[in-house]
Scaffold this active site. Structure first.
Site, short mmCIF file in Angstrom:
data_model
loop_
_atom_site.label_atom_id
_atom_site.label_comp_id
_atom_site.label_asym_id
_atom_site.label_seq_id
_atom_site.Cartn_x
_atom_site.Cartn_y
_atom_site.Cartn_z
CB CYS A 160 -9.46 4.45 1.52
SG CYS A 160 -7.74 4.83 1.95
CB THR A 161 -6.60 -0.38 2.97
OG1 THR A 161 -5.59 0.41 2.31
CG2 THR A 161 -7.16 -1.41 2.01
CG HIS A 162 -4.65 4.85 4.83
ND1 HIS A 162 -4.25 4.38 3.60
CD2 HIS A 162 -3.52 5.32 5.44
CE1 HIS A 162 -2.94 4.57 3.47
NE2 HIS A 162 -2.47 5.13 4.58
CB CYS B 199 -3.79 0.27 -2.25
SG CYS B 199 -4.03 1.97 -2.76
CG ASN B 200 -10.18 0.24 -1.67
OD1 ASN B 200 -11.18 -0.42 -1.90
ND2 ASN B 200 -9.58 0.19 -0.50
N GLY C 54 -3.91 8.59 -3.78
CA GLY C 54 -5.16 9.23 -4.23
C GLY C 54 -4.91 10.37 -5.20
CG ASP D 42 -1.93 1.16 1.20
OD1 ASP D 42 -2.35 1.57 0.09
OD2 ASP D 42 -2.29 1.67 2.27
#
Ligand code: DGL
Length: 271
Positions: free
Chosen positions: A186-188, A73-74, A42, A9
């Site tokens: 979003c993986t965050h 990660c999207n 992003g 990521d």
């Protein structure tokens, strides 16, 4: 010999996926790559993402033989997954917003998708929405600041709730009241879910794809007869960063809790 995977990521986000992997398969060897030199993804174009991630994967896979790569990660997965899959022989598993599940479970048919600006605007999301949730209203909430806030939280800094609130304000409070399902695209974001919940209020279903992705990874590995044993190195179960960091005690403890006590720099990485 346990299977060995590489998880990638732009920063700490993919660790939400690693937590799910550790939960269901603690013996799996996980190497993590945080491309903090490219953060935030992003803001990157599809072309830059493709060349950057391709370079990262080829860089690490020449050193260690992985059984699979997880693009946790999207923003990257919705942009580069099909191009990368054509280039590598090992399975590459992506993380994309669970629009299908949202379409299956939403009662009010009003869904919010929280994601980076990159992910929010992708045709990939149009296709998912059209195929799996055509009768739902999907409010896309492009969030330029959320991933950074999750990064700060991991280092023990205070989350700026007013910034979170301003990112979410593209949806009105009347609309938030009708929305019953929220996609963490979003993986965050799982790392700041508590703060997000405090803003949009209770009684929402929050969809985090981490566990389904981890299950998909394990099912994919199960189809392989044996783990690749050649070229194994002592660097497994390490976390790599592409830009120099000076981790403080809070950040070290955060990483250690997810199983990474070996922090390394990816040498000579220039994208
Ligand atoms: N964690 C990443 C995702 O799932 C993106 C964060 C960034 O903008 O770098 O989309």
């Amino acid at each position: 010999m346990p299977f060995s995977v590489l998880v990638i990521d732009s920063g700490i986000g993919g660790l939400s996926v690693v937590q799910a992997i550790r939960k269901i398969s603690p013996a799996l060897s996980v190497t993590y790559l945080a491309d903090n030199g490219g953060f935030p993804y992003g803001a990157l174009s599809i072309g830059s993402l493709t060349s950057r991630i391709d370079l990262l994967i080829s860089n690490l896979t020449t050193e260690i033989n992985f059984d699979a790569v997880v693009l946790a990660c999207n923003t990257a997965s919705t942009a580069v997954l099909s191009a990368l899959r054509q280039r590598y022989a090992f399975p590459i598993i992506g993380v994309v917003p669970p629009v299908k599940t949202a379409g299956e479970i939403s009662v009010s048919r009003q869904i919010a998708l929280l994601a980076t600006e990159g992910t929010s605007g992708r045709g990939y999301i149009d296709d998912l929405a059209q195929t799996f949730a055509a009768d739902c209203q999907i409010f896309r909430v492009p969030c330029p600041d959320l991933a950074q806030q999750a990064e700060l939280k991991a280092t023990g800094q205070e989350v700026d709730v007013s910034l979170l609130r301003s990112n979410l304000s593209v949806v009105s409070s009347d609309e938030w009241a009708k929305i019953d399902t929220i996609i963490l695209g979003c993986t965050h974001y799982p790392f700041i879910k508590e703060e997000l919940e405090g803003i949009v209020g209770p009684d929402k279903v929050w969809l985090d794809p981490a566990l389904p992705v981890a299950r998909h990874l394990i099912a994919t590995l199960a189809q392989k007869e044996t783990a690749s044993i050649e070229q194994r190195s002592a660097n497994e179960n390490a976390i790599y960063f592409t830009a120099t960091i000076s981790p403080d005690a809070v950040f070290k403890a955060f990483l250690e809790k997810i199983g990474f006590s070996c922090i390394r720099q990816l040498e000579d990485f220039v994208a």
